[in-house]
Motif scaffolding. Structure first.
Motif, PDB file in Angstrom:
ATOM      1  N   GLN A  21      47.498  57.275  43.360  1.00  0.00           N
ATOM      2  CA  GLN A  21      47.993  56.402  44.430  1.00  0.00           C
ATOM      3  C   GLN A  21      46.876  56.048  45.396  1.00  0.00           C
ATOM      4  O   GLN A  21      46.722  54.895  45.812  1.00  0.00           O
ATOM      5  CB  GLN A  21      49.129  57.087  45.196  1.00  0.00           C
ATOM      6  N   ILE A  22      46.094  57.057  45.777  1.00  0.00           N
ATOM      7  CA  ILE A  22      45.009  56.816  46.734  1.00  0.00           C
ATOM      8  C   ILE A  22      43.962  55.888  46.129  1.00  0.00           C
ATOM      9  O   ILE A  22      43.517  54.925  46.772  1.00  0.00           O
ATOM     10  CB  ILE A  22      44.365  58.150  47.162  1.00  0.00           C
ATOM     11  N   SER A  23      43.567  56.155  44.884  1.00  0.00           N
ATOM     12  CA  SER A  23      42.503  55.357  44.262  1.00  0.00           C
ATOM     13  C   SER A  23      42.934  53.913  44.025  1.00  0.00           C
ATOM     14  O   SER A  23      42.109  52.993  44.099  1.00  0.00           O
ATOM     15  CB  SER A  23      42.065  55.991  42.942  1.00  0.00           C
ATOM     16  N   SER A  24      44.221  53.692  43.747  1.00  0.00           N
ATOM     17  CA  SER A  24      44.692  52.315  43.528  1.00  0.00           C
ATOM     18  C   SER A  24      44.933  51.585  44.843  1.00  0.00           C
ATOM     19  O   SER A  24      44.923  50.349  44.876  1.00  0.00           O
ATOM     20  CB  SER A  24      45.975  52.323  42.691  1.00  0.00           C
ATOM     21  N   ALA A  25      45.152  52.343  45.925  1.00  0.00           N
ATOM     22  CA  ALA A  25      45.422  51.709  47.216  1.00  0.00           C
ATOM     23  C   ALA A  25      44.145  51.290  47.927  1.00  0.00           C
ATOM     24  O   ALA A  25      44.070  50.201  48.507  1.00  0.00           O
ATOM     25  CB  ALA A  25      46.224  52.659  48.106  1.00  0.00           C
ATOM     26  N   LEU A  26      43.123  52.135  47.911  1.00  0.00           N
ATOM     27  CA  LEU A  26      41.913  51.885  48.711  1.00  0.00           C
ATOM     28  C   LEU A  26      40.859  51.143  47.910  1.00  0.00           C
ATOM     29  O   LEU A  26      40.696  51.364  46.714  1.00  0.00           O
ATOM     30  CB  LEU A  26      41.320  53.214  49.198  1.00  0.00           C
TER      31      LEU A  26
END
Length: 449
Positions: free
Chosen positions: A351-356
């Motif tokens: 989730q973090i890698s796809s969001a930022l």
């Protein structure tokens, strides 16, 4: 931290003590006169109060035969006018545009920050009660309470700024007052370029990243310039977009025609009525935002922010307290755990890698200068770890004059984000024209505009 602790000469110290004594005596005289006037005094304008103080001080000095010259009488009158109608010793510091922070550690220790460097101020408070009297005068219009039952308060100042106060029994050595001032005219990207916060290549990269609606987190320590950088990046946002800002204490001042500013609310005296950043963030997604800007991510709202970035609200930005881009990711994982995230560590990292898209690390150097120390792109996941690539890194070096200089080292890597494909990929040339030789270190932001 530099402290201006040069001792006063004996004559200067004696003059200072004499003026303080005269001011205290004149102040007590004025209080007696104000008591005689009663409610009438409360209706006077500042100009009327100033004229009243000048007349009364002149009369008092003459009757008491105090050894004060005209300049000293004016100084006493001015100080007492600020005491009765303004914010006393704090008034000049609050009006000084070079002052960034005002820090009071008990009535005898006052420090200010200018250009990131702390220095001691010879500001005279009579005692700790004097400090509390001024602080309560600031808080009164805000409807905030400060006493033994509520010994800690955080508030936004009407003129822009943030006030934090801790008193006894939590603060042992007297009231601890911290005032963070904000610029009335936010710094523009060009201003930060002139201040050497970053170089032209980073300026161009950040401009293109904001315009391409990349999700950006600005990471750094306290007073490192995160909010100023976030304000500056907002200048790159198109005027036809709707921005919603969410903060604990409203600090952002985005120079944009369509901004909705939301601020949290503390609970009342009965412990009810609190509105958190997370609740505001959830509600903001129902307000048709083009971009969501979170002033500072520090709690459970990190999950809602990541979901917003992953569900069509590209171009969102936030700040976070962390010492490096990798520490920034660790902190987001930790905050998500505090928020009760139920999934696996691998799914959270996805989730973090796809969001930022980018983490911009900003820091305050030992000399007080604020610098972008790293620009890092999030590239995805690999072996259960969020992968990233650093595009720029800040370094300091000593020149031939033995002075510190700044430089930013380019890693020679093109941004990976698909959002920047239009800027990254070269424009195809007509078949009749031979293709030029590729540069040794390709760099899309150095291309001719």
């Amino acid at each position: 931290m530099r402290m201006d602790s040069t001792p006063l000469h004996h004559d200067e110290q004696r003059d200072s003590e004499r003026l303080l004594s005269a001011r205290q005596a004149a102040y007590e005289h004025l209080l007696n006169r104000i008591e005689e006037l009663g409610a009438e005094f409360g209706r006077w304008s500042r100009q009327a109060i100033q004229e009243f103080v000048v007349l009364e001080v002149n009369s008092f000095v003459r009757l008491q035969r105090l050894a004060l010259n005209e300049g000293e009488i004016r100084e006493v009158s001015d100080a007492l006018t600020k005491e009765l109608a303004g914010l006393g010793p704090l008034e000049d510091l609050l009006a000084d545009p070079t002052v960034e922070d005002i820090l009071i550690n008990g009535h005898e220790n006052v420090f200010v920050s200018r250009r990131g460097v702390l220095e001691r101020q010879h500001v005279h408070f009579t005692d700790n009660q004097h400090v509390l009297r001024i602080v309560r005068r600031i808080l009164a219009p805000l409807g905030r309470r400060l006493d033994e039952s509520v010994p800690m308060v955080d508030a936004r100042l009407p003129g822009g700024g943030r006030l934090n106060v801790v008193i006894n029994p939590l603060s042992v050595d007297g009231p601890a007052v911290s005032i963070r001032k904000f610029r009335q005219d936010p710094l523009k990207p060009h201003d930060l370029l002139q201040l050497n916060t970053f170089n032209e290549e980073i300026h161009d990269l950040l401009r293109r990243a904001v315009q391409a609606r990349c999700n950006i987190v600005i990471s750094g320590g306290t007073s490192s310039g995160k909010t100023s950088l976030l304000n500056a990046l907002a200048f790159f946002i198109s005027e036809d977009e709707r921005i919603i800002t969410i903060e604990d204490t409203a600090e952002l001042s985005l120079n944009h025609p369509h901004v909705v500013r939301l601020e949290t609310r503390n609970s009342g005296y009965d412990g009810t009525g609190e509105i958190s950043v997370r609740e505001l963030l959830r509600n903001s997604l129902r307000m048709r935002p083009d971009r969501v800007v979170v002033g500072e991510v520090r709690g459970a709202e990190v999950m809602d922010m990541l979901q917003a970035m992953n569900t069509g609200h590209d171009g969102s930005m936030a700040t976070i307290h962390a010492n490096s881009p990798r520490e920034c990711l660790y902190r987001m994982e930790m905050l998500a755990g505090f928020a009760g995230f139920q999934g696996s560590e691998d799914s959270l990292r996805r989730q973090i890698s796809s969001a930022l898209d980018f983490i911009v690390q900003i820091g305050r150097l030992p000399n007080g200068a604020r610098r972008v120390v790293s620009v890092t792109e999030i590239t995805g996941m690999g072996d259960g770890v969020i992968t990233m690539q650093e595009l720029y890194r800040h370094e300091t070096f000593v020149d031939e004059n033995q002075e510190d200089q700044d430089r930013w080292i380019s890693m020679g890597i093109l941004p990976h984000s698909r959002k920047l494909a239009a800027f990254r990929d070269p424009t195809p040339l007509p078949q009749s024209e031979p293709a030029p030789r590729a540069p040794a270190t390709p760099s899309f932001w150095n291309r001719r505009r």
